[in-house]
Scaffold this active site. Sequence first.
Site, PDB file in Angstrom:
ATOM      1  N   GLY A   1     -34.285 -37.662  42.700  1.00  0.00           N
ATOM      2  CA  GLY A   1     -33.929 -36.290  41.768  1.00  0.00           C
ATOM      3  C   GLY A   1     -33.972 -36.342  40.730  1.00  0.00           C
ATOM      4  O   GLY A   1     -33.943 -34.469  40.686  1.00  0.00           O
TER       5      GLY A   1
ATOM      6  N   PRO B   1     -35.142 -43.320  42.267  1.00  0.00           N
ATOM      7  CA  PRO B   1     -35.929 -42.124  40.984  1.00  0.00           C
ATOM      8  C   PRO B   1     -37.431 -41.935  40.636  1.00  0.00           C
ATOM      9  O   PRO B   1     -37.535 -43.170  40.726  1.00  0.00           O
ATOM     10  CB  PRO B   1     -34.285 -42.473  39.501  1.00  0.00           C
ATOM     11  N   GLY B   2     -37.911 -41.343  40.537  1.00  0.00           N
ATOM     12  CA  GLY B   2     -38.956 -41.497  40.447  1.00  0.00           C
ATOM     13  C   GLY B   2     -39.529 -40.978  38.400  1.00  0.00           C
ATOM     14  O   GLY B   2     -38.819 -40.878  37.790  1.00  0.00           O
TER      15      GLY B   2
ATOM     16  N   ARG C   1     -48.893 -30.390  36.586  1.00  0.00           N
ATOM     17  CA  ARG C   1     -48.356 -29.476  36.990  1.00  0.00           C
ATOM     18  C   ARG C   1     -47.570 -27.892  36.352  1.00  0.00           C
ATOM     19  O   ARG C   1     -47.224 -27.055  37.080  1.00  0.00           O
ATOM     20  CB  ARG C   1     -47.082 -29.534  36.427  1.00  0.00           C
TER      21      ARG C   1
ATOM     22  N   TYR D   1     -46.977 -25.538  39.522  1.00  0.00           N
ATOM     23  CA  TYR D   1     -45.149 -25.564  39.287  1.00  0.00           C
ATOM     24  C   TYR D   1     -45.564 -24.278  38.656  1.00  0.00           C
ATOM     25  O   TYR D   1     -44.487 -24.106  38.243  1.00  0.00           O
ATOM     26  CB  TYR D   1     -44.476 -25.858  40.252  1.00  0.00           C
TER      27      TYR D   1
ATOM     28  N   CYS E   1     -63.479 -24.691  35.412  1.00  0.00           N
ATOM     29  CA  CYS E   1     -63.274 -22.509  35.989  1.00  0.00           C
ATOM     30  C   CYS E   1     -62.441 -22.285  36.569  1.00  0.00           C
ATOM     31  O   CYS E   1     -62.795 -22.532  37.497  1.00  0.00           O
ATOM     32  CB  CYS E   1     -64.854 -23.276  36.102  1.00  0.00           C
TER      33      CYS E   1
END
Length: 434
Positions: free
Chosen positions: A256, A294-295, A332, A336, A363
């Site tokens: 995170g 962790p990513g 992304r 988001y 489109c």
Amino acid sequence: MSPRLPQGSQLHYLTPRDSELPQAGPELHLEGVSLQALAQAHHTPLFVYSKAAMLEALAAYTAGFAGRNALVCYAMKANSSLAVLQVFAQAGCGFDIVSGGELARALKAGADPEKIIFSGVGKTRAEMTQALGAGIGCFNVESLAELDVLNEIALGIGQRAPVSLRVNPDVDAKTHPYISTGLKGNKFGIGHADVVAAYEYAAACKGLRVVGIDCHIGSQIVDTAPYLDAADRMLDLVEAIETKGISIQHLDFGGGLGIDYAGDTPPKANALWAALFEKIDARGFGERKILTEPGRSLVGNAGVCLTEVLYLKPGEQKNFCIVDAAMNDLPRPAMYQAFHEIVAVQPKLDIGTTTMDVVGPVCESGDWLGRDRDLSVEAGDILAVLSAGAYSMSMASNYNTRNRAAEILVDAEVAHVIRERERTQDQWRSEHLL
Ligand code: LLP
């Protein structure tokens, strides 16, 4: 005057000293490699990652873990390309996986199965069987129903599955609602009030072996406070579980940790862990095995996506800069409303700046990469979408029958092609005409 580049990215503008072009301006490099040259050689859209940036990000975790019994399990959903996994496997990392596909990828890249933990609310029977067969280190279980199925499968093959229960600590990570996972209303984890009973249930299952406890409160977290709150609540639970005679060997605090997308200032991993260990030590758990997942913070700022400006389209209300990367490559912003810095690889000093929306060819009006950006660009220029190492290629799709981009991993002066550009025939390989 070069644009601001994110922390830990290994990006820098270099002005060629003895260039054949005396007027040549600064040019964006990743480690020792020119991004303009890569775009010319490999075409666009093109993801380019820095090995040094990944290892530097990992080093902040290992510094924070010095002298501890701890393991970094890279959350591979952030970027699951084989060569990226290989870098982390060779550096001694474990992996946090969420599917059978991710398990197969991790093993293919050389992961040690004992260092693999399996997260996710919806593991299938087939995936559980596959992971038991591989001998993974732990299943992070999210419900009693899942415990039952895992128990049954393990008993069926004469094994005891190592389990941790994912606790929902009901802590607000103060991030985007779609990537906040530690609140009561989320689908994740077992509610705080039900955790001790769930551990008693798991401990009584003959096909299960309780090994740990875990939580994960969300993603792109830029404050230390939610981590400390979640740790407190998780350690309260460990005390309560152990009074029932069930011992917890490892404590997994999830992933995170955020990155610098737009001047964000998350704590460095070593600073976060110094604060966490202060709490863990004070509460008497300093000797336990510690895991983290962790990513984004390992790969996010290690990558860029290069894209070519196709057309400039001035408009009455908006000006558009139409590029050859789109929401299928970089989902992304559309998903988001996420901000990614966008910079010119060879900034032009001799043309004016225009405020434009950077959009792709898909489109949909939602297909934008950046809004209201001040850019000095012309058709044919190469732009770099920054902080694109995490949740970009791994979330890419074939929408609009667009081929997925190629990927390059840069190591000092050397550029390795780690994924060929997809071809249209690759896309329909598994389809059948009537
Ligand atoms: N562990 C678990 C159980 C997770 O669900 C996640 C991410 C991680 C670890 C790694 O979190 P990180 O360190 O990367 O924040 N696609 C979204 C992010 C989704 C995160 C999902 N879970 C985005 O692009 O922002």
